[in-house]
Design an enzyme around this catalytic site. Structure first.
Site, PDB file in Angstrom:
ATOM      1  CB  CYS A   1      10.433  -3.070 -27.361  1.00  0.00           C
ATOM      2  SG  CYS A   1      12.230  -3.168 -27.066  1.00  0.00           S
TER       3      CYS A   1
ATOM      4  CB  CYS B   1       8.315  -5.600 -22.366  1.00  0.00           C
ATOM      5  SG  CYS B   1       9.478  -6.304 -21.182  1.00  0.00           S
TER       6      CYS B   1
ATOM      7  CG  ASP C   1      19.278 -14.577 -12.505  1.00  0.00           C
ATOM      8  OD1 ASP C   1      18.715 -15.445 -13.179  1.00  0.00           O
ATOM      9  OD2 ASP C   1      18.814 -13.441 -12.322  1.00  0.00           O
TER      10      ASP C   1
END
Length: 370
Positions: free
Chosen positions: A199, A245, A135
């Site tokens: 969600c 999720c 990342d």
């Protein structure tokens, strides 16, 4: 050089360094460029300007490190022991923190191990150009991991593996040697839409397409402004990230626990009461979260997130007092504190009416000669 033998060694070394699986792929992500551009053009990246700023470099690893012809994609499980998902989410007086962030910052842990893997390969081949990423650069890590055979991208856009689910970190090691590549993962979500329907803010627009501007993880971590009112109640007690999720995904039923002590829950997050977390001053925030990924959002954003959760908590004079005590810290925080206090005014009024009604019922039922 027998590159197949080297690839086999790399996978053994990776396991020894704490990775749970690695795969190897080429750098061709050209088929993802139009998809990425459409996503950016729609503004789904929200305030994450760096995503648009780097453009198509995200789909071209060889532009990050010229000469790169292979990517070693690695994953490391992070699900901690006693994750306490339900007990935290179902208690509105506690603060829910995404399970990837309850321990040590994964960026440093994974990157350090990737660097060690690169040095092992260098010692074997004598000449190697490599660079680890976690990342830390504009790179499409999930499509790369999918091509490398580590799984497939689910409808929530996260990488899934039928044997281990999705509770793992990804990291990449870019190299300039022609290692044999692995077979890509194949999609196995079928007709399941559990992640889409669960969600809280309807951020999953369609299969694999996420509108970050609605995502609770984005709102609590990446976004530093005023959180739109329409999403505040849906946030519940989620103060840093969201795992919904992943929690409903059938492939996560038998997800393995992490082998890394660094990812276990730190003591300050054992049943973290909102009022306690909100009471931290900035020095305590920095001290308690040393080495944590949460630190990067800063103290003001930390308080902002908690104030929303406190507004969603049951009426409490202690919470009201704590919220009022932080008034004036900043204009950004005041907006959210005022909203939270307004929620408690309504709850207090409703609670008072219910109490008065109960008293009337009791009084009517008391015999005159009692």
């Amino acid at each position: 050089m027998d590159y197949q033998e080297l690839a086999n060694k790399i996978k053994i070394w990776a396991k020894e360094l704490g990775f749970d699986k690695v795969g190897i792929t080429d750098v061709d992500l050209s088929k993802h460029e139009k998809e990425l551009q459409r996503w950016l053009d729609a503004g789904y990246h929200g305030d994450m300007d760096w995503m648009a700023r780097h453009g198509m470099m995200r789909a071209r690893p060889d532009e990050l490190l010229p000469g790169t012809i292979r990517v070693i994609s690695a994953r490391m499980h992070y699900l901690p022991v006693n994750a306490e998902f339900a007990s935290t989410l179902n208690n509105p007086e506690l603060g829910y923190i995404s399970r990837y962030a309850v321990g040590r910052d994964y960026h440093k842990v994974v990157r350090n191990q990737l660097k060690k893997l690169g040095n092992k390969i260098l010692a074997e081949v004598n000449e190697l150009q490599f660079r680890p990423f976690v990342d830390s650069a504009p790179i499409l890590e999930r499509p790369l991991a999918e091509k490398a055979g580590l799984g497939w991208r689910g409808k929530h856009s996260l990488l899934l593996d039928k044997d281990v689910g999705s509770w793992f970190f990804l990291g990449e090691l870019l190299v300039d040697i022609p290692l044999p590549t692995d077979s890509p993962g194949t999609e196995q979500c079928g007709s399941c839409k559990a992640c889409i329907t669960s969600c809280p803010t309807n951020a999953i627009l369609s299969e694999g397409i996420i509108d970050s501007r609605k995502c609770i993880s984005y709102l609590t971590i990446e976004y530093s402004g005023v959180i739109p009112e329409e999403y505040r109640k849906a946030m519940g007690n989620r103060i840093y990230g969201c795992d919904d999720c992943q929690l409903v995904c059938p492939w996560n039923r038998n997800a393995p626990l992490t082998r890394q002590n660094d990812f276990e829950r730190r003591p300050v997050f054992n049943y973290p009461e909102l009022i306690t977390l909100f009471s931290w001053d900035e020095h305590t925030f920095l001290k308690n979260l040393e080495g944590s990924p949460i630190r990067r959002i800063g103290y003001e954003q930390w308080l902002r997130n908690i104030s929303i959760a406190m507004g969603n908590a049951p009426f409490s004079t202690k919470i009201v007092k704590a919220l009022k005590a932080k008034k004036g810290f900043s204009s950004l925080l005041d907006v959210h504190i005022d909203w939270a206090l307004k929620q408690h005014e309504g709850k207090n009024h409703t609670q008072s009416r219910q109490h008065a009604r109960l008293i009337r019922i009791i009084e009517k039922g008391i015999p005159r000669d009692a």
